[in-house]
Motif scaffolding. Structure first.
Motif, PDB file in Angstrom:
ATOM      1  N   PHE A 133      -9.833  61.985  67.877  1.00 38.31           N
ATOM      2  CA  PHE A 133      -8.547  61.885  68.562  1.00 38.31           C
ATOM      3  C   PHE A 133      -8.238  63.179  69.300  1.00 38.31           C
ATOM      4  O   PHE A 133      -7.665  63.182  70.382  1.00 38.31           O
ATOM      5  CB  PHE A 133      -7.415  61.535  67.590  1.00 38.31           C
ATOM      6  CG  PHE A 133      -6.253  60.948  68.311  1.00 38.31           C
ATOM      7  CD1 PHE A 133      -6.284  59.623  68.701  1.00 38.31           C
ATOM      8  CD2 PHE A 133      -5.149  61.719  68.665  1.00 38.31           C
ATOM      9  CE1 PHE A 133      -5.236  59.074  69.420  1.00 38.31           C
ATOM     10  CE2 PHE A 133      -4.107  61.174  69.378  1.00 38.31           C
ATOM     11  CZ  PHE A 133      -4.145  59.846  69.754  1.00 38.31           C
ATOM     12  N   PHE A 136      -9.579  63.051  72.617  1.00 35.33           N
ATOM     13  CA  PHE A 136      -8.723  62.360  73.577  1.00 35.33           C
ATOM     14  C   PHE A 136      -7.633  63.294  74.102  1.00 35.33           C
ATOM     15  O   PHE A 136      -7.350  63.344  75.295  1.00 35.33           O
ATOM     16  CB  PHE A 136      -8.105  61.122  72.918  1.00 35.33           C
ATOM     17  CG  PHE A 136      -6.919  60.581  73.651  1.00 35.33           C
ATOM     18  CD1 PHE A 136      -7.079  59.950  74.876  1.00 35.33           C
ATOM     19  CD2 PHE A 136      -5.639  60.715  73.134  1.00 35.33           C
ATOM     20  CE1 PHE A 136      -5.982  59.463  75.573  1.00 35.33           C
ATOM     21  CE2 PHE A 136      -4.542  60.233  73.828  1.00 35.33           C
ATOM     22  CZ  PHE A 136      -4.717  59.608  75.047  1.00 35.33           C
ATOM     23  N   VAL A 137      -7.034  64.052  73.173  1.00 32.96           N
ATOM     24  CA  VAL A 137      -5.942  64.931  73.593  1.00 32.96           C
ATOM     25  C   VAL A 137      -6.457  65.974  74.587  1.00 32.96           C
ATOM     26  O   VAL A 137      -5.872  66.180  75.662  1.00 32.96           O
ATOM     27  CB  VAL A 137      -5.312  65.622  72.369  1.00 32.96           C
ATOM     28  CG1 VAL A 137      -4.292  66.658  72.813  1.00 32.96           C
ATOM     29  CG2 VAL A 137      -4.675  64.597  71.469  1.00 32.96           C
ATOM     30  N   GLU A 140      -7.137  64.570  77.955  1.00 34.45           N
ATOM     31  CA  GLU A 140      -5.959  64.384  78.788  1.00 34.45           C
ATOM     32  C   GLU A 140      -5.418  65.717  79.293  1.00 34.45           C
ATOM     33  O   GLU A 140      -4.946  65.810  80.416  1.00 34.45           O
ATOM     34  CB  GLU A 140      -4.875  63.599  78.029  1.00 34.45           C
ATOM     35  CG  GLU A 140      -5.166  62.109  77.968  1.00 34.45           C
ATOM     36  CD  GLU A 140      -5.194  61.448  79.346  1.00 34.45           C
ATOM     37  OE1 GLU A 140      -4.860  62.100  80.333  1.00 34.45           O
ATOM     38  OE2 GLU A 140      -5.574  60.272  79.433  1.00 34.45           O
ATOM     39  N   LEU A 144      -5.136  65.871  83.198  1.00 35.22           N
ATOM     40  CA  LEU A 144      -3.834  66.008  83.855  1.00 35.22           C
ATOM     41  C   LEU A 144      -3.809  67.260  84.716  1.00 35.22           C
ATOM     42  O   LEU A 144      -3.328  67.243  85.859  1.00 35.22           O
ATOM     43  CB  LEU A 144      -2.715  66.054  82.810  1.00 35.22           C
ATOM     44  CG  LEU A 144      -2.387  64.701  82.187  1.00 35.22           C
ATOM     45  CD1 LEU A 144      -1.456  64.863  81.006  1.00 35.22           C
ATOM     46  CD2 LEU A 144      -1.750  63.790  83.224  1.00 35.22           C
ATOM     47  N   VAL A 177      -9.153  55.616  73.971  1.00 32.77           N
ATOM     48  CA  VAL A 177      -8.239  55.567  72.816  1.00 32.77           C
ATOM     49  C   VAL A 177      -8.370  54.238  72.105  1.00 32.77           C
ATOM     50  O   VAL A 177      -8.328  54.177  70.868  1.00 32.77           O
ATOM     51  CB  VAL A 177      -6.777  55.741  73.258  1.00 32.77           C
ATOM     52  CG1 VAL A 177      -5.902  55.889  72.043  1.00 32.77           C
ATOM     53  CG2 VAL A 177      -6.641  56.921  74.149  1.00 32.77           C
TER      54      VAL A 177
ATOM     55  N   LEU B  78      -0.523  59.834  65.588  1.00 35.29           N
ATOM     56  CA  LEU B  78      -1.397  59.870  66.756  1.00 35.29           C
ATOM     57  C   LEU B  78      -0.659  59.351  67.978  1.00 35.29           C
ATOM     58  O   LEU B  78      -0.771  59.896  69.081  1.00 35.29           O
ATOM     59  CB  LEU B  78      -2.637  59.018  66.505  1.00 35.29           C
ATOM     60  CG  LEU B  78      -3.553  59.450  65.373  1.00 35.29           C
ATOM     61  CD1 LEU B  78      -4.716  58.479  65.257  1.00 35.29           C
ATOM     62  CD2 LEU B  78      -4.053  60.850  65.587  1.00 35.29           C
ATOM     63  N   MET B  79       0.114  58.300  67.761  1.00 34.53           N
ATOM     64  CA  MET B  79       0.776  57.693  68.907  1.00 34.53           C
ATOM     65  C   MET B  79       1.875  58.582  69.466  1.00 34.53           C
ATOM     66  O   MET B  79       2.222  58.509  70.631  1.00 34.53           O
ATOM     67  CB  MET B  79       1.323  56.324  68.539  1.00 34.53           C
ATOM     68  CG  MET B  79       0.248  55.283  68.540  1.00 34.53           C
ATOM     69  SD  MET B  79      -0.753  55.351  70.056  1.00 34.53           S
ATOM     70  CE  MET B  79      -2.236  56.131  69.485  1.00 34.53           C
ATOM     71  N   LEU B  80       2.410  59.441  68.591  1.00 36.88           N
ATOM     72  CA  LEU B  80       3.356  60.419  69.095  1.00 36.88           C
ATOM     73  C   LEU B  80       2.695  61.239  70.185  1.00 36.88           C
ATOM     74  O   LEU B  80       3.253  61.462  71.266  1.00 36.88           O
ATOM     75  CB  LEU B  80       3.782  61.319  67.930  1.00 36.88           C
ATOM     76  CG  LEU B  80       5.128  62.008  68.084  1.00 36.88           C
ATOM     77  CD1 LEU B  80       6.207  60.958  68.279  1.00 36.88           C
ATOM     78  CD2 LEU B  80       5.413  62.835  66.869  1.00 36.88           C
ATOM     79  N   THR B  81       1.469  61.637  69.908  1.00 36.70           N
ATOM     80  CA  THR B  81       0.712  62.403  70.907  1.00 36.70           C
ATOM     81  C   THR B  81       0.444  61.548  72.131  1.00 36.70           C
ATOM     82  O   THR B  81       0.595  62.003  73.262  1.00 36.70           O
ATOM     83  CB  THR B  81      -0.613  62.874  70.302  1.00 36.70           C
ATOM     84  OG1 THR B  81      -0.372  63.316  68.983  1.00 36.70           O
ATOM     85  CG2 THR B  81      -1.210  63.963  71.119  1.00 36.70           C
ATOM     86  N   ALA B  82       0.064  60.278  71.877  1.00 37.64           N
ATOM     87  CA  ALA B  82      -0.260  59.410  73.001  1.00 37.64           C
ATOM     88  C   ALA B  82       0.965  59.200  73.884  1.00 37.64           C
ATOM     89  O   ALA B  82       0.856  59.122  75.109  1.00 37.64           O
ATOM     90  CB  ALA B  82      -0.792  58.086  72.501  1.00 37.64           C
ATOM     91  N   ILE B  83       2.135  59.124  73.233  1.00 40.12           N
ATOM     92  CA  ILE B  83       3.350  58.958  74.034  1.00 40.12           C
ATOM     93  C   ILE B  83       3.559  60.172  74.929  1.00 40.12           C
ATOM     94  O   ILE B  83       3.864  60.059  76.113  1.00 40.12           O
ATOM     95  CB  ILE B  83       4.580  58.757  73.107  1.00 40.12           C
ATOM     96  CG1 ILE B  83       4.494  57.399  72.411  1.00 40.12           C
ATOM     97  CG2 ILE B  83       5.872  58.850  73.904  1.00 40.12           C
ATOM     98  CD1 ILE B  83       5.487  57.229  71.305  1.00 40.12           C
ATOM     99  N   VAL B  84       3.360  61.364  74.338  1.00 38.28           N
ATOM    100  CA  VAL B  84       3.512  62.580  75.134  1.00 38.28           C
ATOM    101  C   VAL B  84       2.567  62.543  76.323  1.00 38.28           C
ATOM    102  O   VAL B  84       2.955  62.807  77.464  1.00 38.28           O
ATOM    103  CB  VAL B  84       3.218  63.828  74.269  1.00 38.28           C
ATOM    104  CG1 VAL B  84       3.333  65.066  75.105  1.00 38.28           C
ATOM    105  CG2 VAL B  84       4.157  63.873  73.112  1.00 38.28           C
ATOM    106  N   VAL B  85       1.334  62.168  76.040  1.00 34.82           N
ATOM    107  CA  VAL B  85       0.360  62.093  77.126  1.00 34.82           C
ATOM    108  C   VAL B  85       0.833  61.093  78.168  1.00 34.82           C
ATOM    109  O   VAL B  85       0.779  61.347  79.377  1.00 34.82           O
ATOM    110  CB  VAL B  85      -1.019  61.696  76.565  1.00 34.82           C
ATOM    111  CG1 VAL B  85      -1.969  61.360  77.700  1.00 34.82           C
ATOM    112  CG2 VAL B  85      -1.579  62.808  75.729  1.00 34.82           C
TER     113      VAL B  85
ATOM    114  N   PHE D  37       9.375  67.523  68.666  1.00 37.06           N
ATOM    115  CA  PHE D  37       9.275  66.666  69.830  1.00 37.06           C
ATOM    116  C   PHE D  37      10.553  65.864  70.023  1.00 37.06           C
ATOM    117  O   PHE D  37      11.177  65.900  71.087  1.00 37.06           O
ATOM    118  CB  PHE D  37       8.075  65.733  69.680  1.00 37.06           C
ATOM    119  CG  PHE D  37       7.852  64.884  70.876  1.00 37.06           C
ATOM    120  CD1 PHE D  37       7.409  65.446  72.063  1.00 37.06           C
ATOM    121  CD2 PHE D  37       8.106  63.524  70.842  1.00 37.06           C
ATOM    122  CE1 PHE D  37       7.220  64.668  73.179  1.00 37.06           C
ATOM    123  CE2 PHE D  37       7.924  62.744  71.956  1.00 37.06           C
ATOM    124  CZ  PHE D  37       7.472  63.312  73.131  1.00 37.06           C
TER     125      PHE D  37
END
Lengths: 491, 117, 491, 141
Positions: A133, A136-137, A140, A144, A177, B78-85, D37
């Motif tokens: 994961f 992936f971060v 991006e 970006l 993802v 993980l999805m928190l990160t994905a949302i940010v992205v 966040f």
């Protein structure tokens, strides 16, 4: 200090990227950015040496043990890819100082360098992290900032190119993802080493092939494998020269690294190639890429676009090597990662020099440049020879291994296609050479040789591409060992 | 009935296809971005529903209680990160659209293609 | 000096001389003195190697490993010795000739000319001394690339087109076929070193080995076996000294030399004789011999006629190699030397006519012989050698080639040799005969004021013509060296 | 919007509470649900609300664009800086245990510090995006 190296290579640039934005003035921002990339360069060399000496290094972020916490895991492949990225970054930043000033407005200078370092950080992060994961971060982060960097090009078409790249890149990342999510749902882990251990137990479940497929599509989109390359030519053509040189030699290379990482380490060569028959997909696509994209390159009259199509063809070479799934083939792929980074970097930098003086890289504007910008065009010829694969250049070394891998499998038609690709390269390289050397320049043009600030980094890469072509034992040795690590046959 | 039992996945696939279709079929750059957003959201749904354990509670430590079933928090994190992205992508995409509009005077794909030539 | 140092100096001297030239760009006299001195010094160094080789030693110089297992290495064996001696002896003489020619013709960019000329000689020596296929291929490509600026010296549209054909054919064949064959050899044999008796025996089926042999013969584009001969007439746009030294000696001989070397040291004569492709290729060479001669007859342009004659003569050597017996090899090897001296004399004469009378076409040369007796006398001697008549050196090599065809039981090939001699008699002797005995055409504008070409050119011609005669009287050295190539010596 | 008294007064009353709630989420975030966040977004929401009601000119006077950009940068540096501090104290990167005399306290401090970085960045970026779009002049029709 030295035990922190795996994380320092990422976090120091990460700390400096916002600093570059904070200082505001482009000169100061450049110093910060240069510090970041040279730091990473030094660390990457140290990492390669340590991995060669001691084997795989593992670093647990926050002190949480490996399968639960995020682990930075550096084996020879990671270290080598990180070194490629860092080397090109370190050279490109020197180049950027002069080039960016000419092509990007001054008030955006600081933000440019900030984005540059972020992109750099992201690419390094992908190569060192041991957590899918996290990949992936970082992917991006780098993408970006790359979109932003491309959008800073002078031509307004840079905006549409960046947008196109953004859409396709995001789709690719999202596919990745999904693949990661499906793998997680089957194994409950995100750690690469742990995944590799647990996947075989559930490999019969249909979810895993689905995950595999999503990952394949996502990664091939990111690495611009034919026919998913549509974003690449425009992005390379309209981005600022320094960005093109940097991204062309690193971004797709890191995507190839992902391909290696997922298909060899995570899924394992046996699953990827015997069960899923990945080579049946990759090899034809790679061959088609080599031939058609080289042909398309011949018909371009914007030299940056010509080189961009050539890049798609060269990616074909890398993927072709990987698709053999043999030590020799993967060695060829990894070697070509490094070699292509050197030569394409040099070629795009030479075009940046032309851009700097002439203001365009269209073929008809390059008449007579051989006399007016002798060093620049000599650098172009040097890089071009490497692209063709003339002996004593890195391109030859890659070709040597690639053809060997094909013949080892008895696939001589594949070897012939590789050779045919080189011949097409002769045509498109020579097309530029002829214009530059055989056509008379407009006498009233006042074009001089590019400044040293551009020539020195360009020539650094040209000389490197000759040096590693003459003495390829080091790189070939590292690549062979890396391939053995990936295929799990090494010591 | 097994197929219906996995209705969350059906929902995810539906969303995904809606997003993907919009992304591909629409010529308006803003609509493309909306499609991309829906597409990414579907992935978020996929992860979140994956992390749900039937009968489990929110993964907050309950003092004193033993044998409490928690939902898996990791997909959510993980999805928190994905949302940010996703937010960052959208913001960048929209800002590009704004600048494209300023530079070309249009945000329609086909008109842009004519302009670029 | 140790043998290794000798080899290195012999190759480095021309390069050093080339760079020294650049310093005296503005002083033609100094520049040309440098050329001549380096030329003489180079020959002296090569000559020092001769006693060592004659005593049966094989001086060797290992530089470094380029790829794991593949070295950049040099080894002087008898065949290479012949080629190196011829090339390095003719270089200073051609330089002398070039001085007269370039000044007499008022050529531009003379420094560039002499620079690449010198580098090309270094490349030819590299080919001659190479100890393995990789080194040979590398210098083969060096030779291709650094003669390209010489071919396109005039930078006209015509030169550009010729340059395209030149580079196109030479790179296509070398990268497309030859490199493939080399890598195939490496995959099969695990080595690319030239070894007595060959390295390929028993490594693969006869069919595969035949395929590799075909790749080699057609892959050596410089040997100009039809249909890959087009580059040689195209290269005639170059100034005459280039045609003389490079396209009658260094470049084309590098090609046939490669074929011989591959035949002897990679396949080995014994293996070669068993392959089904060998007689087939011998007939391809025979076809080239006949067709080349026939085309030569139709050419009125003297240089074009000589070019087709060269194509035809080169195939003698290929034929010799493909006969796969000791007489064929000896004859082929001797023909390298014999044809070199004969053909260079012819080119010298052709250039002299161009400088003194500004004539290129044979039909315009009627009656010139009385004005330029030395020139056409030299032409006559050169022609005798090419045809293979006593008292010129060429008769020896033809003799041995003829013996080779008989030993191989190919009477048809012997007939080809004879017919080709007859054709040569016609198309070569026509020139001096018409020059001496025909009346000048009525519209000839060269009747008055024509005399011999400048002194340096005449001296050069006389030297080579004398050497051609000398080789008839004293062929022992070349024969002795060639006999050492054959395993067990010639009976 | 001078005439919308209700809106102005309502906003004035709401903003402090929103800010306070943001801080609550932030400081609750160490071991419980919450974190930088969410807190950053809420914080930015309060600010955006202010800008919407009182005009972007006033908002810019409160916090010029430069400061907002700086926030985005500083936050990242706080985050990474925390990692460096833990390294300096002898732990690995982001190993909070070494921050205090005993590990569980260290974890508290570390998480709060990191989340603070996230808060600042998220706030900065959110407001920057808002500025970027809201501050742009309309295209002439």
């Amino acid at each position: 200090m030295s035990q922190h190296l795996p994380v320092l290579i990422v976090v120091v640039p990460l700390l400096l990227a916002p600093l570059a934005a904070l200082v505001g003035n482009w000169k100061a921002a450049w110093i910060v950015a240069a510090a970041a990339s040279w730091w990473a360069f030094g660390v990457s060399i140290a990492l390669v040496r340590r991995v060669l000496a001691e084997g795989t290094i593992s670093y647990e972020i926050g002190g949480w043990a490996a399968p639960y916490g995020i682990e930075y895991r550096i084996d020879l492949v990671s270290a080598f890819v990180a070194m490629i990225v860092a080397t090109i970054g370190a050279v490109a930043i020197i180049y950027a100082r002069t080039s960016v000033r000419a092509e990007v407005s001054e008030d955006r200078g600081a933000l440019f360098y900030s984005a540059f370092i972020l992109c750099f950080t992201g690419l390094l992060g992908i190569s060192v992290t041991g957590d899918v994961f996290n990949i992936f971060v970082f992917l991006e982060v780098s993408s970006l900032s790359a979109y932003a960097l491309i959008a800073m090009g002078q031509d307004r078409r840079a905006l549409t190119a960046a947008y196109q790249y953004l859409i396709m890149g995001s789709v690719g990342a999202t596919f990745i993802v999904i693949g990661i999510g499906l793998m997680y749902s089957m194994t409950g882990t995100l750690n690469i080493a742990d995944l590799a251990e647990r996947l075989p137990a559930v490999a019969d479940n249909r979810t895993i092939p689905v995950a595999f497929t999503f990952l394949t599509v996502g990664i091939t989109l990111k690495l611009a494998l034919f026919p998913l390359h549509l974003w690449l030519p425009n992005a390379y053509t309209y981005a600022p020269s320094a960005v093109t040189a940097f991204i062309a030699s690193t971004a797709t290379k890191v995507a190839v690294y992902l391909l290696l990482r997922f298909f060899f380490t995570v899924f394992g060569a046996e699953f990827s190639f015997e069960q899923m028959q990945l080579d049946k997909v990759l090899m034809p696509l790679a061959l088609v890429a080599i031939v058609t994209m080289s042909l398309v390159a011949i018909y371009q009259d914007n030299v940056k676009r010509l080189l961009a199509y050539s890049s798609v063809a060269q990616i074909g070479y890398m993927v072709l090597g990987i698709s053999f799934a043999s030590v020799l083939g993967v060695t060829a792929g990894i070697l070509h990662l490094f070699n292509h980074a050197l030569m394409k970097g040099a070629l795009f930098m030479a075009m940046g020099c032309v851009m700097y003086r002439v203001g365009s890289v269209r073929l008809e504007r390059m008449k007579g440049l051989g006399k007016k910008m002798p060093w620049t065009m000599a650098a172009f010829v040097g890089g071009g020879l490497s692209l063709i694969g003339v002996p004593f250049t890195v391109g030859f070394v890659s070709k040597w291994y690639l053809v060997q891998a094909a013949l080892e499998r008895g696939m001589w038609p594949v070897a012939a296609v590789v050779m045919f690709g080189s011949l097409l390269a002769v045509i498109y390289v020579w097309k530029v050479v002829e214009v530059a050397y055989f056509q008379e320049a407009d006498p009233d043009d006042d074009i001089r040789e590019a400044p040293l600030g551009l020539l020195i980094p360009t020539w650094a890469l040209v000389i490197a591409s000759f040096y590693f072509g003459i003495d390829a034992t080091t790189t070939a040795d590292i690549a062979t060992r890396a391939a053995e690590v990936l295929l799990g046959v090494g010591p | 009935m097994i197929a219906l039992g996995l209705f969350n996945y059906w929902a995810v696939i539906l969303l995904m296809m809606v997003g993907f279709y919009t992304l591909i079929a629409r010529g308006n750059l803003v609509k493309k971005l909306i499609g991309l957003n829906i597409f990414q959201t579907s992935v978020i749904m996929l992860y979140v529903s994956m992390g749900k354990v039937a009968g489990g509670t929110a993964p907050i430590l309950v003092e004193g209680a033993e044998h409490v079933v928690y939902s898996n928090p990791i997909p959510h994190v993980l999805m928190l990160t994905a949302i940010v992205v996703g937010v960052a992508t959208t913001a960048l995409g929209l800002s590009l659209v704004v600048r494209i509009n300023e530079a070309f005077g249009t945000v329609e794909d086909d008109e842009l293609r004519d302009e670029s030539l | 000096m140790t043998p290794g140092v000798l080899i290195a100096t012999a190759m480095l001297l021309p390069v050093a001389g080339a760079f020294a030239l650049l310093f005296w760009d503005k002083k033609p006299n100094v520049r040309e003195a440098v050329t001549l001195i380096t030329g003489a010094a180079t020959f002296w160094h090569v000559y020092q190697l001769l006693p060592l080789v004659r005593s049966g030693l094989r001086p060797r110089l290992d530089l470094f490993e380029v790829l794991p297992g593949v070295q950049l290495a040099f080894e002087v064996e008898p065949l290479g010795m012949v080629f190196a001696l011829v090339a390095s002896f003719l270089w200073p003489i051609t330089s002398l000739y070039a001085i007269g020619y370039m000044r007499g013709h008022h050529e531009e960019n003379q420094t560039r000319f002499f620079f690449f000329f010198a580098v090309a000689i270094a490349g030819a020596l590299g080919v001659a001394f190479s100890a393995n296929l990789f080194t040979l291929f590398a210098f083969y490509e060096v030779l291709t690339l650094c003669t390209f600026p010489l071919v396109t010296h005039h930078q006209t549209e015509e030169a550009k087109k010729a340059g395209r054909i030149y580079l196109g054919i030479l790179l296509t064949t070398s990268i497309g076929f030859q490199l493939l064959a080399i890598i195939w050899t490496w995959v099969l044999a695990g080595t690319v070193d030239f070894t007595d008796g060959g390295i390929l025996a028993g490594t693969a089926s006869a069919g595969v080995l035949s395929a590799i042999l075909v790749l080699y013969v057609f892959g050596v584009g410089k040997a100009a076996v039809m249909p890959f001969h087009r580059w040689l007439p195209a290269a005639m746009v170059a100034p005459t000294p280039v045609s003389a030294l490079l396209h009658a000696v260094a470049v084309v001989k590098a090609g046939v030399f490669t074929v011989l070397k591959v035949a002897v040291y990679v396949f080995g004569i014994d293996l070669l004789a068993t392959l089904s492709a060998t007689p087939w290729l011998a007939w391809v060479a025979a076809t080239t011999i006949i067709l080349g001669s026939l085309v030569a007859m139709t050419k009125d342009n003297l240089k074009a006629r000589l070019a087709y004659s060269t194509i035809s003569q080169l195939s003698y050597i290929v034929l010799g190699a493909m006969l796969a017996n000791e007489w064929g090899i000896i004859g082929g090897g001797m023909h390298i030397a014999m044809h070199a001296f004969g053909k260079i004399t012819l080119f010298f004469a052709a250039g002299a006519v161009m400088v003194a009378a500004h004539e290129r076409n044979i039909s315009q040369m009627h009656g010139l012989g009385r004005r330029m007796p030395i020139t056409f006398g030299a032409f006559f001697i050169g022609a005798l050698s090419i045809i293979g008549l006593p008292p010129a050196g060429g008769s020896w090599s033809k003799w041995f080639l003829g013996m080779g065809t008989l030993e191989a039981g190919q009477v048809g090939l012997l007939a080809v040799l004879m017919v080709s001699s007859l054709l040569g008699l016609y198309y070569l002797l026509e020139v001096p005969v018409k020059a001496f005995f025909f009346k000048p055409p009525a519209d000839a504008h060269h009747a008055e004021g024509i005399h011999e070409a400048p002194m340096p050119m005449v001296i050069a011609m006389v030297v080579t013509a004398t050497a051609t005669l000398g080789l008839f009287l004293y062929p022992d050295l070349v024969f002795e060296l060639m006999a050492m190539v054959i395993p067990g010596g010639a009976q | 919007m001078d005439d919308l008294v209700v809106l102005r007064v309502g906003t004035k009353i709401l903003i402090p509470f929103i800010l306070l709630f943001a801080l609550y989420v932030q400081f609750h975030g160490d071991y419980g649900p919450g974190g930088g966040f969410q807190a950053g977004v809420i914080f930015a929401a309060a600010y955006v609300l202010y800008a919407l009601v009182f005009g972007i000119g006033n908002a810019l006077r409160v916090m010029p664009a430069k400061v907002v950009y700086a926030c985005g940068a500083v936050g990242v540096m706080i985050f990474v800086g925390t990692g460096f501090v833990t390294m300096g104290l002898g732990g690995v990167f982001l190993d909070y245990n070494v921050l205090a005399h005993e590990p569980s306290h260290g974890q508290h401090y570390g998480i709060i510090a990191v989340e603070l970085g996230v808060l600042v960045t998220v706030f900065g970026v959110m407001v920057a995006i808002f500025y970027a779009f809201a501050g742009r002049r309309r295209l002439d029709p």
